[in-house]
Design a protein around this motif. Structure first.
Motif, short mmCIF file in Angstrom:
data_model
loop_
_atom_site.label_atom_id
_atom_site.label_comp_id
_atom_site.label_asym_id
_atom_site.label_seq_id
_atom_site.Cartn_x
_atom_site.Cartn_y
_atom_site.Cartn_z
N UNK A 293 38.82 38.35 51.06
CA UNK A 293 38.93 38.19 52.40
C UNK A 293 40.04 36.96 52.94
N UNK A 294 41.12 37.30 53.40
CA UNK A 294 42.11 36.25 53.83
C UNK A 294 41.95 36.37 55.58
N UNK A 295 41.78 35.18 55.76
CA UNK A 295 41.62 34.86 57.48
C UNK A 295 41.59 33.57 57.50
N UNK A 296 41.68 32.99 58.87
CA UNK A 296 41.57 31.61 59.27
C UNK A 296 40.70 31.71 60.50
N UNK A 297 40.07 30.50 60.60
CA UNK A 297 39.22 30.01 61.97
C UNK A 297 39.57 28.86 62.39
N UNK A 298 40.18 28.77 63.69
CA UNK A 298 40.46 27.68 64.47
C UNK A 298 39.28 27.29 65.60
N UNK A 299 38.96 26.22 65.42
CA UNK A 299 37.60 25.64 66.29
C UNK A 299 38.26 24.63 67.33
N UNK A 300 38.08 25.10 68.61
CA UNK A 300 38.15 23.71 69.40
C UNK A 300 36.70 23.49 70.02
N UNK A 301 35.56 23.07 69.45
CA UNK A 301 34.20 22.90 69.97
C UNK A 301 33.67 21.84 69.11
#
Length: 358
Positions: free
Chosen positions: A214-222
């Motif tokens: 599974x190719x994806x990305x997660x961007x977190x501003x927390x």
């Protein structure tokens, strides 16, 4: 370009089908009567006069009387400028569409899932370059090369830059020139790892291993969620791997951005009777106001069981609350680390200024 393609392009530029057909006929004939132009294209003779007048109004041709209505093409300069201007506008629109698709909005307390690794890398590049306190990043040698200018910018900003680099072969690691002025500390991980960038305790950029199904990305501003990624970085990508580059001094002043690492290093010294002076930079936990404190460490406490043997504390013993007690001559302070809320100050940097024995 074929005639049909030229006509289609002119229609994209705003001409009707009849207008584009007639204009191409005028270009090919040079000058001709309205009847001859109608015969050379698909415009009915009953419509050709209106079509030619519309083309004249728009500046494409000029008409004149010579026994009957004739037409010839105008200098195409203005037409070409208009078409090229529209082409530039469309190209800019295409770039903007692509950028907006790749770049999700990042608001406070937000998690974004993206489907392209390039989006994760671009976001990390921006955040890392603007880092003020600390960068923790796990990447491959190729990714390091792509982000090297951003890492160097963070280093120039006086941010502590911790790099976990994964490469099966040591020959793939960056050379000394690439590392100089770029990293504060680097560890070499021989196993593949996800891409992970943590910046100033509030931002995280994550993507799974390149060979993941599974190719994806997660961007977190927390703040809180980034802390979860911090522990993954600390336990899996940092603590168990060998240091290959380090700018950290073994003698004071010694800088720490992690209170747990600080306590691990100084507890044996305190057990031996050392007097340790430190300066702390951080925030008051109750107000969030910046706070700088300096003084003598009177005690280091943590939820785990003390070794009392002069040995370094296992990381597992430091998974709970960890605090430093500090006396500045006027009052006593309690210092916590990332996520502190019981202590007086959440430390972002702890500098051991001196270590003395009586």
């Amino acid at each position: 370009m074929e005639t049909e393609e030229l006509q289609a392009a002119l229609e994209s530029a705003g001409l009707s089908q009849y207008q584009s057909d007639a204009y191409v006929a005028v270009l090919e004939l040079g000058k001709a009567s309205a009847v001859e132009i109608a015969d050379a294209c698909s415009v009915p003779q009953a419509r050709i006069y209106d079509v030619l007048r519309d083309l004249e109004t728009d500046g494409y041709i000029e008409t004149y009387e010579q026994d009957s209505l004739h037409a010839r093409a105008n200098d195409p300069g203005d037409v070409l400028a208009n078409i090229r201007g529209q082409a530039a506008t469309l190209a800019a629109a295409a770039e903007e569409i692509e950028e907006r698709w790749e770049r999700p909005p990042v608001d406070d307390h937000m998690v974004s899932i993206v489907n392209r690794f390039e989006t994760v890398l671009d976001r990390a590049r921006t955040l890392v370059a603007e880092a003020e306190n600390e960068v923790q990043i796990a990447l491959s040698p190729a990714e390091f090369e792509e982000l090297r200018p951003a890492l160097a910018a963070a280093h120039d900003n006086d941010a502590v830059v911790k790099v976990s680099i994964h490469a099966a072969d040591e020959s793939d690691l960056p050379d000394d020139d690439a590392l100089s002025g770029t990293v504060t500390q680097m560890r070499h991980r021989t196993l593949p790892s996800p891409f992970l960038a943590l910046v100033d305790r509030t931002q995280a950029c994550f993507a799974p291993q390149a060979h993941s199904v599974n190719q994806y990305g997660v961007l977190v501003d927390d703040y809180s969620l980034t802390y979860v990624f911090h522990w993954f970085f600390l336990t899996s990508l940092w603590e168990v791997w060998d240091v290959i580059v380090s700018e950290r001094s073994e003698d004071p002043p010694i800088l720490y951005t992690n209170i747990r690492q600080c306590v691990r290093d100084i507890e044996p010294l305190l057990a031996d009777g050392a007097t340790i002076e430190v300066s702390v930079r951080g925030y008051e936990t109750g107000t969030g106001v910046r706070q700088n404190v300096s003084g003598t460490i009177t005690e280091a406490t943590y939820a785990g069981v003390s070794t009392a043997s002069g040995e370094h504390i296992p990381l597992a013993q430091l998974a709970g609350q960890v605090s430093l007690h500090l006396a500045d001559g006027d009052e006593d302070w309690t210092i916590g680390g990332w996520g502190a809320f019981v202590e007086d100050v959440e430390a972002t940097r702890i500098t051991v200024e001196s270590i003395q024995y009586e």
